[in-house]
Design an enzyme around this catalytic site. Structure first.
Site, short mmCIF file in Angstrom:
data_model
loop_
_atom_site.label_atom_id
_atom_site.label_comp_id
_atom_site.label_asym_id
_atom_site.label_seq_id
_atom_site.Cartn_x
_atom_site.Cartn_y
_atom_site.Cartn_z
N SER A 416 0.82 -1.21 0.00
CA SER A 416 0.00 0.00 0.00
C SER A 416 0.85 1.26 0.00
O SER A 416 0.32 2.35 -0.24
CB SER A 416 -0.97 0.00 1.17
N HIS A 437 -2.96 -3.05 -6.13
CA HIS A 437 -3.30 -2.58 -4.78
C HIS A 437 -4.80 -2.68 -4.55
O HIS A 437 -5.58 -1.86 -5.04
CB HIS A 437 -2.81 -1.12 -4.62
N GLU A 449 -6.11 -0.27 -7.54
CA GLU A 449 -5.09 0.64 -8.06
C GLU A 449 -4.04 -0.24 -8.74
O GLU A 449 -3.48 -1.14 -8.11
CB GLU A 449 -4.42 1.42 -6.93
N ASN A 487 -3.83 6.55 -0.92
CA ASN A 487 -3.27 6.70 0.42
C ASN A 487 -2.42 7.96 0.56
O ASN A 487 -2.32 8.53 1.64
CB ASN A 487 -2.46 5.46 0.80
P1 NAI Z 1 -1.69 -9.48 7.56
O1 NAI Z 1 -0.72 -9.30 8.65
O2 NAI Z 1 -3.13 -9.65 7.88
O3 NAI Z 1 -1.27 -10.69 6.63
C1 NAI Z 1 0.02 -10.90 6.19
C2 NAI Z 1 0.20 -12.39 6.03
O4 NAI Z 1 1.41 -12.62 5.35
C3 NAI Z 1 0.28 -13.14 7.35
O5 NAI Z 1 -0.68 -14.18 7.34
C4 NAI Z 1 1.70 -13.67 7.39
O6 NAI Z 1 1.80 -14.92 8.01
C5 NAI Z 1 2.03 -13.76 5.93
N1 NAI Z 1 3.46 -13.65 5.65
C6 NAI Z 1 4.35 -12.80 6.16
N2 NAI Z 1 5.56 -13.00 5.61
C7 NAI Z 1 5.43 -14.01 4.72
C8 NAI Z 1 6.32 -14.69 3.85
N3 NAI Z 1 7.61 -14.36 3.79
N4 NAI Z 1 5.85 -15.69 3.09
C9 NAI Z 1 4.55 -16.03 3.15
N5 NAI Z 1 3.65 -15.44 3.98
C10 NAI Z 1 4.09 -14.44 4.75
O7 NAI Z 1 -1.48 -8.20 6.62
P2 NAI Z 1 -2.48 -7.56 5.57
O8 NAI Z 1 -3.28 -6.53 6.24
O9 NAI Z 1 -3.15 -8.64 4.85
O10 NAI Z 1 -1.48 -6.80 4.61
C11 NAI Z 1 -0.75 -7.47 3.63
C12 NAI Z 1 -0.25 -6.47 2.61
O11 NAI Z 1 -1.38 -5.81 2.04
C13 NAI Z 1 0.63 -5.37 3.14
O12 NAI Z 1 1.59 -5.06 2.18
C14 NAI Z 1 -0.31 -4.21 3.35
O13 NAI Z 1 0.31 -2.97 3.30
C15 NAI Z 1 -1.22 -4.40 2.15
N6 NAI Z 1 -2.53 -3.80 2.28
C16 NAI Z 1 -3.23 -3.89 3.43
C17 NAI Z 1 -4.49 -3.32 3.54
C18 NAI Z 1 -5.29 -3.45 4.79
O14 NAI Z 1 -6.26 -2.70 4.95
N7 NAI Z 1 -4.97 -4.37 5.67
C19 NAI Z 1 -5.08 -2.58 2.40
C20 NAI Z 1 -4.29 -2.61 1.20
C21 NAI Z 1 -3.05 -3.17 1.17
#
Ligand code: NAI
Ligand code: 3HC
Length: 707
Positions: A416, A437, A449, A487
């Site tokens: 993001s 995104h 996006e 953002n």
């Molecule tokens: P989250 O913490 O809920 O999920 C991340 C997941 O990735 C976890 O289940 C973790 O175990 C896994 N993970 C971490 N490192 C890993 C690896 N090396 N290999 C495989 N799995 C791995 O985070 P979330 O909220 O889903 O965010 C994920 C991405 O999406 C980030 O880059 C965030 O900036 C982006 N994002 C998040 C939004 C939100 O509202 N939460 C909105 C738009 C983008």
């Protein structure tokens, strides 16, 4: 084809036996432009003047019957003959006119069919009066003719919601319904021959009289109240109800005049301009300029998703919903199981609400598989990374993908904020890297996006734009910068909301003002829902950029440091009862703001609602102007699409850039300058109008003029 075949502009004309066939042929959607209107009148007159013609069939030579009035004409010009005049000529024709509604008929397209004497269609067809989505109401007799054929409730539902309706549910509207779409025209010709042979009467809808009995009166009173509550902020829906009511309370002729009066009242509103702008903005977003014509999209038949967390799960669901198999990769089996179980729970909840059948739940789950082994991604066509928002982790993941993914696979990141070009530097094929995104919840929010890196190949962009449609998202192409478009613009909005709290506004006052403006929730409720820790971690990674402003989000920082992470921890900018999402104002938060204001030497004062609105929205627009100038967004309407679909910006304001155009750019610039002067050092730093805003305001131009 008969000897007398001719063309009247985009309208074709020929006869078959005693029947004149008038074909609408104005690609792409048979919008009823001036040329079409003239052509229809001329061809009807031709048929009426020909003694060997005894009936007329009006049909479409395109898949759609008609998308209605030509919306691009709404900005003005010589529009004569107007659509109601054309329809009057058809309705009053001395020979029977049968509409062969071969495909979808929307807005003026359906009104055209309603003005004919008989209607023939096929059972798979849908029709609708979607004018309300353009901030207006049906203005060519739709509000008067539809209730004369369907019942009052059906007419109200169709006109107030604008939703397409199956013809099968509109028994009174269609005189004959065939099963096979391709048989519609032939069936209409047969129908016309039968009308002539059996000397059936010319059925004019205008001759039907409606009575306004007590039950109907009660329906309208209740309906108007319901609409006012459900469509808060929108102007047109209430007017739609009034127009339909006129069909019951007025003669047909007076009802048409009332419809026309209400139509014009809607058309003159900023909301109508905003919603019509948005109609074209959404379509323009899909047109990416600068891509070579020879570029072909890549096939996407299998997808990988890295990370089964909040975003990964939602992203995977989009593909399963579209019938595309997905492999999800996590570091540990436990995390994978948790992610897949959450997806199942989401689908089961949809099934409970009747949105999916249990069989569909199983079908979608069968398309999802899990792995902890990168080798399982060897055959995917696209992989989307959704792991922690940390550059080192992202680069490690992309390095691993580079090793296993097949040549030509698209490698996408859901980051993001992070620099996509740096992520792409971790692979040997940066041309295949793109940002996709998604917005949370990723299976619900319509916006995607699409972030173009320095080296992203054209076919990767084209594939991504096409993919957005496949998974029913609206894709908007943007460039790389911190936070991309959405953002990056939300940052000054959040900053001002926080600073206003230091200066004496309460979270509930700020949220009330923003809610009244039309966003579904204000910045404090939104922050609590997203989790205050998320913004805190972003600030932690950017302290050097904000160090010059000691007041920058200090109250939000304090809240997180006290464990107040928002809804999930029961307290944030508000308090929450266990299990409830209802924000309760918290005097403790006001006290923290007061304490911090004293520490920083900021004098608290009463702040007007107008100041709150301008200070939250105008800096966001100002950032949008920089984004436009830098080419991060290709056009201002793209920014509007991002804000309406990604952030709930009210569509009746058309998006932030359209809103600024409506307010006037010199007014926006003057108010920024006012705050720049009146807020001391803080104002000088944050309220400098952008160069583009100054340029356009000086030239009396709008953002939409930037091409
Ligand atoms: P989250 O913490 O809920 O999920 C991340 C997941 O990735 C976890 O289940 C973790 O175990 C896994 N993970 C971490 N490192 C890993 C690896 N090396 N290999 C495989 N799995 C791995 O985070 P979330 O909220 O889903 O965010 C994920 C991405 O999406 C980030 O880059 C965030 O900036 C982006 N994002 C998040 C939004 C939100 O509202 N939460 C909105 C738009 C983008
Ligand atoms: N007027 C002018 N242009 C129109 C148009 C219309 N009514 N409807 C569609 N177009 C244009 C689009 O802008 C697009 O142009 P582009 O290729 O240059 O971007 C092109 O036609 C194709 O449209 P879509 O990409 O939307 O095509 P789809 O196949 O996805 O959808 C559709 C077809 C469902 C008909 C959709 O275009 C649509 O919803 N159109 C608008 C329908 C509508 O709102 N009708 C009411 C008009 S107002 C009216 O009739 C007033 C009357 O009561 C007096």
């Amino acid at each position: 084809m008969s000897q007398d075949a001719k063309e009247f502009g985009p309208i074709s004309y020929h006869t078959q036996g005693d029947v004149a066939l008038i074909g609408l042929n104005s690609a792409p959607v048979n919008a009823l432009s001036k040329a079409v209107r003239i052509g229809v009148i001329d061809s009807v007159n031709e048929a009426l003047a020909n003694d060997s013609v005894s009936a007329i069939v009006l049909y479409s030579k395109l898949p759609l019957f008609s998308a209605g009035a030509d919306i691009s004409e709404f900005s003005g010009g010589d529009l004569s003959p107007m659509l109601p005049e054309v329809l009057e000529i058809i309705e009053q024709a001395s020979k029977p006119v049968v509409a062969a509604v071969t495909g979808n008929a929307f807005g003026g397209g359906l009104e055209l069919a309603l003005a004919c004497h008989y209607r023939v269609t096929h059972s798979k067809n849908k029709v609708g009066l979607p004018e309300v989505h353009l901030g207006i109401l049906p203005g060519a007799g739709g509000t008067q003719r539809l209730p004369r054929l369907a019942d009052a409730k059906t007419a109200l539902d169709m006109i107030v919601t604008g939703a397409p309706t199956s013809v099968v549910k509109l028994g009174g509207v269609f005189d004959h319904v065939v099963d096979a779409p391709e048989e519609t025209v032939e069936a209409a010709i047969e129908f016309a021959n039968k009308v002539v042979a059996d000397k059936l009467p010319i059925k004019r809808v205008c001759d039907i009289n409606l009575s306004f009995d007590e039950q109907t009166k009660g329906l309208f009173t209740a309906y108007a109240e319901g609409v006012a509550a459900k469509t808060r902020g929108f102007f047109a829906p209430g007017h739609c109800v009034k127009a339909v009511e006129a069909a019951f309370t007025h003669s047909f002729k007076d009802g048409l005049s009332r419809e026309s009066e209400l139509f014009m009242e809607c058309m003159k509103t900023p909301q109508a301009r905003a919603q019509q702008h948005f109609f074209f903005a959404e379509r323009a977003a899909s047109h990416v300029s600068g891509l070579s014509k020879d570029v072909k999209p890549r096939s996407i038949d299998k997808v990988g998703v890295i990370g089964a967390g909040t975003m990964g799960g939602g992203i995977a669901m989009n593909f399963a919903n579209a019938g595309i198999p997905v492999v999800m990769l996590e570091m540990k089996q436990e995390a994978l199981d948790k992610g897949l179980a959450l997806i199942r729970r989401n689908y089961e909840n949809s099934a409970k609400k009747g949105k999916l059948t249990q069989a569909q739940v199983e079908e979608r789950m069968a398309l999802l598989s899990g792995t902890t082994d990168y080798d399982s991604l060897a055959d995917v066509d696209l992989v989307i990374e959704a792991v922690f928002e940390k550059m080192s982790v992202k680069k490690e993941v992309f390095g691993a993908l580079d090793k296993v993914c097949k040549p030509g696979a698209i490698l996408a990141s859901n980051t993001s904020t992070l620099d996509l070009n740096e992520i792409a530097s971790a692979v040997s094929r940066p041309q295949d890297v793109i940002g996709l995104h998604f917005f949370s919840p990723a299976n619900v929010m319509k916006l995607l996006e699409i972030v173009k890196g320095e080296k992203t190949a054209d076919d990767v962009i084209l594939t991504s734009m096409k993919l957005a449609k496949t998974i029913r998202k609206v894709g908007v192409l943007v460039g790389v910068c911190f936070g991309f478009v959405g953002n990056r613009m939300i940052e000054p909005y959040g900053r001002e909301a926080n600073r206003l709290m230091l200066e004496g506004a309460s979270p509930e006052q700020v949220d009330r003002v923003i809610g009244k403006f039309g966003l579904p929730m204000g910045p404090f409720t939104m922050g609590d829902m997203a989790g205050l820790d998320i913004g805190y971690f972003v600030r932690e990674s950017r302290r050097e950029f904000i160090a010059h402003d000691p007041s920058y989000c200090v109250v939000a920082d304090k809240l997180v440091q006290q464990g107040r992470n928002g809804l999930k921890s029961g307290r944030g900018a508000y308090l929450y009862e266990p299990g409830s999402r209802k924000p309760i104002p918290d005097p403790e938060v006001i006290a923290i703001a007061k304490e911090e204001a004293e520490r920083l030497g900021i004098k608290q004062r009463e702040i007007s609602d107008q100041e709150i609105l301008e200070r939250c929205i105008y800096p966001l627009i100002n950032e949008g102007a920089d984004i436009l100038k830098e080419g991060i967004a290709a056009k201002s309407s793209d920014i509007d699409v991002i804000y309406v679909y990604g952030y709930g910006f009210p569509v009746f304001r058309g998006g932030p850039m359209q809103y600024a155009d409506e307010v006037g750019l010199s007014e926006v610039r003057d108010r920024l300058n006012y705050y720049k002067e009146s807020l001391g050092e803080y104002g000088k730093h944050w309220f400098e109008p952008s160069d583009l805003l100054n340029e356009l305001a000086d030239a009396g131009k709008s953002f939409s003029s930037v091409k």
